[in-house]
Enzyme design. Structure first.
Site, PDB file in Angstrom:
ATOM      1  N   LYS A  82       0.830  -1.219   0.000  1.00 51.25           N
ATOM      2  CA  LYS A  82       0.000   0.000   0.000  1.00 51.25           C
ATOM      3  C   LYS A  82       0.854   1.255   0.000  1.00 51.25           C
ATOM      4  CE  LYS A  82      -3.560  -2.466   2.607  1.00 51.25           C
ATOM      5  NZ  LYS A  82      -3.145  -3.237   3.788  1.00 51.25           N
ATOM      6  N   HIS A 131      25.891  -8.516   2.559  1.00 51.43           N
ATOM      7  CA  HIS A 131      25.212  -9.679   3.122  1.00 51.43           C
ATOM      8  C   HIS A 131      26.163 -10.268   4.161  1.00 51.43           C
ATOM      9  CE1 HIS A 131      22.666 -13.010   3.673  1.00 51.43           C
ATOM     10  NE2 HIS A 131      22.724 -13.595   2.492  1.00 51.43           N
TER      11      HIS A 131
END
Ligand SMILES: [Zn+2]
Lengths: 304, 155
Positions: A82, A131
């Site tokens: 949204k 990472h």
């Protein structure tokens, strides 16, 4: 070790790295001793892109420490869909949990998110960026098999786009390894990475063929060369074929060569290598659990 | 002719800031980097490509009614390292200074990496560490070495 958040392997000193790896070794030796360590702890998993393996590894690590996880689920079903900002999402979810793990497709997302939360946050991959837990489990595997003293390592494959490689190379510089990079010319280390490694005092050499360096290696770290890096299929096959290894290739290697791969592999390591004593890539993947347990334990105050 | 004589070509200001010795052609980038676009009503005069003993050609910017702080002018070092700053009160120069290279610039440059989180609709300013031969995004590590003006954020 004192870090509120783990964003990049570059933030870790050699001492930090040794602390995590030592703790991971202690945990691997006697996992049962840590089983109730964090029984009240909830770890929030925010995966904005799918990475089932990394998510499972963090989940396993938290549960093996006696804690539990709450998972945002897929982006399609969340508020993000949204249009909610990442900064808002992490500020909401930090109220539910004791620590956060973030995987996000954009570079810098973990660093930005960490500026908005008070609970510890671990970067589980930010786009083409960092990472750090992959790097730590790679280092753990290297140290367990070959040690850091007088270490000579070859890193082969896609060195241009592979963030795993860039992050690992920085960390290997921190532990003073001698590094050899083996790749087609079109996939050599980016200039910025090479520059940084030189600045950090790294000992690096670049090769286009594995043969010339294989006999000297203690560790061979293989990465995948992806077809989309090439203009057409036939060129990809021709180039990638030169950077595949099988049991015959390894006849020229030291008996105690360790072969690693971040997985998943396609055909860059033939299945006949699996049966040799060189193959450590499955163990490498397993090592993600004790390493992530160690990191979570240290971040959550386990060293006190 | 000396620089001093040339300055007279641009009208004197009563109160404000004169930025002199800007590399020729960079005046509009100086305004952009300072976020001066005329909408606030500041009276701004610009002289471009004036002959200069030191620079060959230089630009001069005068901002009426606004005294720029050292932090504000330091970002100019990225594009106009030789710039000098004169603070004017009642037609007199009350303060002279130079720009100093800041260690970090915030909210000034846009990261050229379109996959950088700072280019998204997030409540965060871009932040670049200033190095010897470029600036580096503190979020995604992208380095800008050349053509910094092209990366100045539109206000
Ligand atoms: Zn950036």
């Amino acid at each position: 070790m004192r870090h509120d958040h783990i964003i990049s392997a570059k933030q870790l000193s050699r001492g930090d790295i040794e602390t995590v790896l030592d703790h991971a070794a202690d945990i691997a030796a006697d996992p049962g001793a840590f089983a109730d360590r964090h029984s009240d702890t909830l770890l929030g998993l925010l995966f904005f892109e799918p990475s089932t393996r990394t998510k499972m590894s963090f989940t396993t690590a938290m549960k093996r420490l006696g804690g539990d996880i709450v998972d945002m689920g897929s982006v399609e079903s969340s508020s993000v869909k949204k249009g909610e900002s990442l900064a808002d999402t992490v500020r909401v979810v930090e109220g539910y949990t004791d620590a956060l793990v973030l995987r996000h497709p954009m570079e810098g997302s973990a660093k930005m998110a960490s500026e908005f939360v008070d609970v510890p946050l671990v970067n589980a991959g930010d786009g083409a960026g960092q990472h750090p837990t992959q790097t730590l489990l790679d280092l753990y595997t290297i140290r367990e098999n070959a040690g850091f003293d007088d270490l000579t390592i070859g890193i082969m494959g896609d060195l241009k786009y592979g963030r795993t490689v860039h992050s690992l190379a920085h960390a290997l510089t921190t532990v003073d390894a001698s590094q050899h990079f083996i790749s087609p010319e079109s996939l050599q280390l980016p200039r910025s990475v090479r520059y940084d490694l030189h600045e950090a005092g790294a000992g690096i050499r670049e090769h286009t063929e594995l043969d010339e360096i294989l006999p000297e290696l203690d560790v061979l770290y293989v990465t995948r060369i992806q077809a989309e890096r090439f203009p057409d299929e036939s060129e990809y096959r021709e180039v990638a074929g030169q950077y595949q290894i099988d049991a015959d290739t390894l006849a020229a290697a030291k008996d105690d060569l360790t072969v690693m791969h971040p997985l998943p592999r396609v055909d860059e390591i033939a299945h006949d290598v699996d049966e040799t004593t060189h193959a450590q890539y499955f163990q490498q993947a397993h090592n993600g659990v004790p390493v992530r347990m160690a990191l979570l334990d240290l971040m959550l105050g386990g060293d006190q | 002719m000396s620089d001093k004589d040339q300055q007279l070509r641009v009208s004197k200001i009563q109160n404000g800031t004169v930025i002199d010795h800007i590399a020729g052609g960079q005046a509009l980038n100086v305004l952009a980097i300072l976020g001066i676009d005329g909408t606030s009503g500041d009276s701004v005069s610009v002289a471009m490509n004036m002959p200069s003993d030191r620079l060959g050609h230089k630009d001069v910017v005068k901002v009426e009614g606004r005294e720029l702080s050292q932090d504000e002018v330091d970002v100019l070092s990225l594009i106009a390292p030789a710039a000098t700053i004169n603070i004017i009160r009642d037609y007199d120069v009350v303060e002279k200074g130079r720009v100093e290279r800041p260690s970090v610039v915030e909210g000034v440059l846009e990261c050229p990496n379109h996959n950088c989180i700072t280019t998204e609709n997030e409540p965060v300013d871009s932040r670049f560490a200033v190095g010897d031969d470029g600036v580096r995004c503190e979020y995604c590590d992208t380095i800008i070495r050349d053509d910094l003006p092209a990366h100045i954020l539109a206000e």
